[in-house]
Write an enzyme that holds these catalytic residues in place. Structure first.
Site, PDB file in Angstrom:
ATOM      1  N   LYS A   1       0.830  -1.209   0.000  1.00 28.75           N
ATOM      2  CA  LYS A   1       0.000   0.000   0.000  1.00 28.75           C
ATOM      3  C   LYS A   1       0.871   1.269   0.000  1.00 28.75           C
ATOM      4  O   LYS A   1       0.621   2.221  -0.750  1.00 28.75           O
ATOM      5  CB  LYS A   1      -0.918  -0.011   1.231  1.00 28.75           C
ATOM      6  CG  LYS A   1      -1.719   1.248   1.446  1.00 28.75           C
ATOM      7  CD  LYS A   1      -2.787   1.430   0.394  1.00 28.75           C
ATOM      8  CE  LYS A   1      -3.465   2.771   0.508  1.00 28.75           C
ATOM      9  NZ  LYS A   1      -4.393   3.041  -0.581  1.00 28.75           N
TER      10      LYS A   1
ATOM     11  N   CYS B   1      -4.270  10.144   1.172  1.00 25.30           N
ATOM     12  CA  CYS B   1      -3.379   9.016   0.849  1.00 25.30           C
ATOM     13  C   CYS B   1      -2.023   9.449   0.322  1.00 25.30           C
ATOM     14  O   CYS B   1      -1.011   9.323   1.010  1.00 25.30           O
ATOM     15  CB  CYS B   1      -4.068   8.111  -0.168  1.00 25.30           C
ATOM     16  SG  CYS B   1      -5.491   7.266   0.513  1.00 25.30           S
TER      17      CYS B   1
END
Ligand SMILES: NC(=O)c1ccc[n+]([C@@H]2O[C@H](COP(=O)([O-])OP(=O)(O)OC[C@H]3O[C@@H](n4cnc5c(N)ncnc54)[C@H](O)[C@@H]3O)[C@@H](O)[C@H]2O)c1
Length: 463
Positions: free
Chosen positions: A204, A258
């Protein structure tokens, strides 16, 4: 009997995930510490701007497959989807993960499975297992199961992407991965890959760091293009005609929950091996200030007394390199001397506040950072507009500048600064306002926009 899932954190990721689970033969309990949010969800009122969410939420509430509370409900599966920001020193703040973990630990029982979906530093899932063991006195991987599964969906298309994106599952052991696989197989249509928890966590972080580095590259390309009076969007479109080149579109910065955050998790953990990532973060974080400098310089040099503006002054000539300010003088094209115009405030209309197009999400938004700075500048009469947000989402100071209808504000604007490529701006016919000075940092490549820089508009802050 249907399996029961408690989803912890009902935000941009958690709420759509909970609804999808409830639509797929699972009984779902939503849990959030935000009482106001929980009350709104109970009434199927909007808490995030996501297409399809209201009818789908209403339907699972009506079917009694989904209920929400500020108290964690006991279940067989727990999915943790709470925020994981960075602090002022750019270190990961996992407080919400630990707080959620201690709530789960209080009611954890034999056979349960805990899945962390929040973006986390490498090793968090193993640490979470240990914390659960300490409180529950159960053995992780044997009595209960734990794993990590990063969320890759994008706000604005979350319902599609949660289902259709490929998924990574990383259990703390094989049994944990198997348990999680069974749950995700109920609704994931993309490919599910199984690995260990540390690899899944790092996947991720690496994905978003990769995006950040690519964006930083495009921002640097834009910087050097502007220095030469070259349109960066045209330049990149031409470079991308190469079969193995795919440069992203430069913007006014990087925002959201993010890409602007996750690379710091790697920089914090591996400072010696993340120099490129740190540089990319710094380049992207510097972009809002560069935009501000551009606009100020532009306003200072080229403010005019009427709506006519001669963009021919942006055509580069060989003499331009020794440009010595201020050289702007009154002429038939309507450009006035700095002396004549210095007491006149520039009417600046800024379009777009969210961190990316077609969402209502203002988190880490570079556009918001830019307008906050402009609101404190004496030289501007600031007007701001964004079709995707309402006034209540921004602070009181900015609310004074906000207008709902951007088209009505265009008439009075000296400069129109387009920061976000919302579809309303894309579809707008800018040729209606041929005399407007449009500065485009949105990636839309509005053809009516003036070329915002050349060697005459030196910007010392530029990377
Ligand atoms: N938004 C995205 O695009 C995106 C994409 C992929 C991954 N992620 C990651 O997913 C995680 C969640 O992100 P988000 O965008 O949904 O966040 P969000 O801020 O929209 O929602 C988080 C929710 O968690 C609640 N919450 C906070 N602490 C809590 C606690 N201790 N117990 C219960 N609820 C709590 C908040 O009230 C909020 O409603 C983050 O780690 C993020 O990095 C987000």
């Amino acid at each position: 009997m249907k399996s029961r899932v408690s989803v912890i954190g009902l935000g941009y990721m958690g709420l759509p995930t909970a609804i999808i689970l409830a639509e797929n033969e699972l009984t779902v309990f939503g849990y959030d510490i935000d009482e106001e949010k929980v009350n709104k969800i109970k009434k199927a009122e909007p808490v995030i701007n996501e297409p399809e969410i209201i009818p789908r939420l209403q339907s699972v509430l009506d079917d009694k497959e989904f209920s929400v509370s500020t108290k964690l409900h006991e279940a067989e599966y727990y999915i943790i989807s709470v925020p994981t920001p960075v602090d002022n020193n750019k270190n990961a703040n996992l407080d919400a993960v630990w707080s959620a973990t201690s709530e789960v630990a209080k009611i954890l029982k034999h056979g349960d499975t805990v899945i962390l979906e929040s973006t986390s530093i490498v090793g968090t899932t193993e640490k979470l297992s240990k914390k659960l063991e300490e409180t529950s006195k159960l053995k992780a991987g044997i009595d209960f199961f734990v794993g990590y599964s990063p969320e890759r969906a994008i706000p604005g298309n979350t319902f599609y992407e949660v289902v259709h994106n490929n998924r990574i599952i990383g259990g703390i052991n094989e049994e944990s991965s198997n348990k999680i696989f069974v749950l995700y197989s109920k609704f994931v249509r993309g490919e599910i890959s199984v690995t260990d928890s540390k690899t899944a966590e790092m996947v991720k972080l690496v994905e978003n760091s990769s995006r950040d580095v690519q964006i930083a590259f495009s921002n640097q390309v834009a910087s050097i293009a502007y220095q030469q009076g070259i349109n960066p969007y045209d330049l990149i479109a031409l470079a991308n005609k190469h079969p193995r080149v795919n440069i992203l579109s430069p913007r006014c910065g990087v925002g959201g929950h993010c890409i602007a955050i996750d690379p710091w998790f790697l920089v914090e953990a591996f400072p010696e091996h993340t120099k490129l990532l740190k540089a990319a973060r710094e380049i992207n974080d510097a972009k809002p200030l560069q935009v501000i400098n551009f606009v100020e310089d532009f306003a200072e040099r080229y403010v005019s007394t009427d709506s006519y503006f001669d963009t021919s002054c942006f055509v580069k000539t060989t003499q331009d390199t020794q440009y010595d300010r201020p050289i702007i003088s009154s002429n038939s094209a309507g450009i006035v001397s700095r002396d004549e115009s210095k007491n006149k405030k520039t009417n600046l209309l800024v379009l777009g506040l969210t961190f990316k197009p077609d969402v209502d999400d203002l988190r880490e938004s570079p556009a918001l950072e830019i307008v906050e700075k402009f609101s404190k500048k004496e030289i501007f009469n600031l007007t701001i507009s964004d079709p995707n947000i309402n006034k209540s989402q921004i602070n009181k100071d900015l609310q004074k500048h906000f207008v709902d209808n951007f088209e009505s504000a265009l008439e009075n604007a000296d400069i129109v600064l387009v920061l976000v490529g919302h579809r309303e701006f894309k579809d707008f016919d800018w040729s209606f306002f041929p005399d407007k000075k449009i500065l485009d940092f949105s990636g839309l490549n509005i053809k009516e926009a003036v070329l915002i820089n050349n060697s005459r508009l030196q910007d010392q802050q530029f990377c």
